[in-house]
Design a protein around this motif. Sequence first.
Motif, short mmCIF file in Angstrom:
data_model
loop_
_atom_site.label_atom_id
_atom_site.label_comp_id
_atom_site.label_asym_id
_atom_site.label_seq_id
_atom_site.Cartn_x
_atom_site.Cartn_y
_atom_site.Cartn_z
N MET A 1 0.84 -1.17 0.00
CA MET A 1 0.00 0.00 0.00
C MET A 1 0.89 1.23 0.00
O MET A 1 1.72 1.41 0.88
CB MET A 1 -0.89 -0.02 1.25
N ARG A 2 0.73 2.07 -0.99
CA ARG A 2 1.52 3.29 -1.11
C ARG A 2 0.84 4.41 -0.35
O ARG A 2 -0.37 4.57 -0.41
CB ARG A 2 1.67 3.66 -2.57
N TYR A 3 1.64 5.18 0.36
CA TYR A 3 1.10 6.31 1.09
C TYR A 3 1.18 7.55 0.23
O TYR A 3 2.22 7.88 -0.31
CB TYR A 3 1.88 6.53 2.39
N THR A 4 0.08 8.23 0.13
CA THR A 4 0.02 9.49 -0.59
C THR A 4 -0.54 10.54 0.35
O THR A 4 -0.93 10.26 1.48
CB THR A 4 -0.88 9.37 -1.84
N LYS A 5 -0.59 11.77 -0.12
CA LYS A 5 -1.13 12.86 0.70
C LYS A 5 -2.59 12.60 1.04
O LYS A 5 -3.03 12.89 2.15
CB LYS A 5 -0.99 14.19 -0.03
N GLU A 6 -3.34 12.06 0.10
CA GLU A 6 -4.76 11.81 0.36
C GLU A 6 -4.95 10.74 1.43
O GLU A 6 -5.83 10.84 2.27
CB GLU A 6 -5.47 11.38 -0.93
N LYS A 7 -4.11 9.71 1.40
CA LYS A 7 -4.23 8.65 2.40
C LYS A 7 -3.81 9.16 3.78
O LYS A 7 -4.42 8.80 4.78
CB LYS A 7 -3.40 7.44 1.99
N ASN A 8 -2.79 10.00 3.82
CA ASN A 8 -2.39 10.58 5.10
C ASN A 8 -3.51 11.44 5.67
O ASN A 8 -3.79 11.38 6.87
CB ASN A 8 -1.12 11.40 4.95
N LEU A 9 -4.13 12.25 4.83
CA LEU A 9 -5.24 13.08 5.28
C LEU A 9 -6.41 12.21 5.75
O LEU A 9 -7.04 12.51 6.77
CB LEU A 9 -5.69 14.02 4.16
N ALA A 10 -6.67 11.13 5.04
CA ALA A 10 -7.76 10.23 5.43
C ALA A 10 -7.49 9.61 6.79
O ALA A 10 -8.39 9.51 7.64
CB ALA A 10 -7.95 9.14 4.38
N ILE A 11 -6.26 9.21 7.04
CA ILE A 11 -5.91 8.62 8.33
C ILE A 11 -6.06 9.65 9.44
O ILE A 11 -6.58 9.35 10.53
CB ILE A 11 -4.49 8.04 8.28
N ILE A 12 -5.64 10.86 9.20
CA ILE A 12 -5.77 11.92 10.20
C ILE A 12 -7.25 12.20 10.49
O ILE A 12 -7.65 12.33 11.65
CB ILE A 12 -5.04 13.20 9.74
N LEU A 13 -8.07 12.27 9.45
CA LEU A 13 -9.49 12.51 9.65
C LEU A 13 -10.16 11.37 10.40
O LEU A 13 -11.03 11.61 11.25
CB LEU A 13 -10.18 12.73 8.29
N ILE A 14 -9.78 10.14 10.13
CA ILE A 14 -10.33 8.99 10.85
C ILE A 14 -9.95 9.06 12.32
O ILE A 14 -10.77 8.82 13.21
CB ILE A 14 -9.86 7.67 10.20
N ALA A 15 -8.69 9.41 12.61
CA ALA A 15 -8.24 9.50 13.99
C ALA A 15 -8.99 10.61 14.75
O ALA A 15 -9.41 10.41 15.89
CB ALA A 15 -6.74 9.75 14.04
N ILE A 16 -9.17 11.75 14.12
CA ILE A 16 -9.90 12.85 14.76
C ILE A 16 -11.35 12.46 14.98
O ILE A 16 -11.91 12.71 16.05
CB ILE A 16 -9.77 14.14 13.93
N GLY A 17 -11.96 11.83 13.99
CA GLY A 17 -13.35 11.38 14.14
C GLY A 17 -13.51 10.36 15.24
O GLY A 17 -14.46 10.40 16.02
N ALA A 18 -12.57 9.41 15.33
CA ALA A 18 -12.62 8.40 16.39
C ALA A 18 -12.46 9.04 17.76
O ALA A 18 -13.15 8.67 18.71
CB ALA A 18 -11.55 7.35 16.16
N LEU A 19 -11.58 10.00 17.87
CA LEU A 19 -11.39 10.70 19.13
C LEU A 19 -12.65 11.45 19.53
O LEU A 19 -13.06 11.43 20.70
CB LEU A 19 -10.21 11.66 19.02
N LEU A 20 -13.29 12.11 18.58
CA LEU A 20 -14.53 12.82 18.88
C LEU A 20 -15.64 11.86 19.28
O LEU A 20 -16.42 12.14 20.20
CB LEU A 20 -14.96 13.65 17.67
N LEU A 21 -15.74 10.73 18.57
CA LEU A 21 -16.78 9.76 18.89
C LEU A 21 -16.56 9.13 20.26
O LEU A 21 -17.50 8.97 21.04
CB LEU A 21 -16.83 8.68 17.81
N LEU A 22 -15.32 8.79 20.57
CA LEU A 22 -15.03 8.24 21.89
C LEU A 22 -15.25 9.28 22.99
O LEU A 22 -15.60 8.94 24.11
CB LEU A 22 -13.60 7.72 21.95
N GLY A 23 -15.04 10.54 22.65
CA GLY A 23 -15.27 11.61 23.62
C GLY A 23 -16.71 11.73 24.05
O GLY A 23 -17.02 12.21 25.14
N LYS A 24 -17.64 11.27 23.20
CA LYS A 24 -19.05 11.30 23.57
C LYS A 24 -19.39 10.23 24.61
O LYS A 24 -20.34 10.38 25.36
CB LYS A 24 -19.94 11.09 22.33
N PHE A 25 -18.61 9.17 24.64
CA PHE A 25 -18.91 8.05 25.53
C PHE A 25 -18.02 8.00 26.76
O PHE A 25 -18.42 7.49 27.79
CB PHE A 25 -18.79 6.72 24.77
#
Length: 104
Positions: A1-25
Amino acid sequence: MRYTKEKNLAIILIAIGALLLLGKFIPFLGFISGTIMSYLIPVIMIAIGYYGIKRGNALFGYIILIIGVLSLLSKLAWLLGPLLAIGLIIFGISMLRGRGLKRY
């Protein structure tokens, strides 16, 4: 799997979303994610404003940039006030010692 700018941004967005979702619970994570987001949103606005200015949409870019800077300044007021006070004290002491503003 090659890492590109889009994949890095996707990983960052997933991490932020997971943190926000866990913050609700989980209350402790909610406090952390709320604190992080309160600083992250103005920084993102500054970046979007800068990007808008560089892409040629100066009006939109400056509006977003100014809103982001003002938001970030209001968040950092607890730090800027004491730094300003320390700077004024140092400047006043240097003036008393005779090393104040030098006129040419």
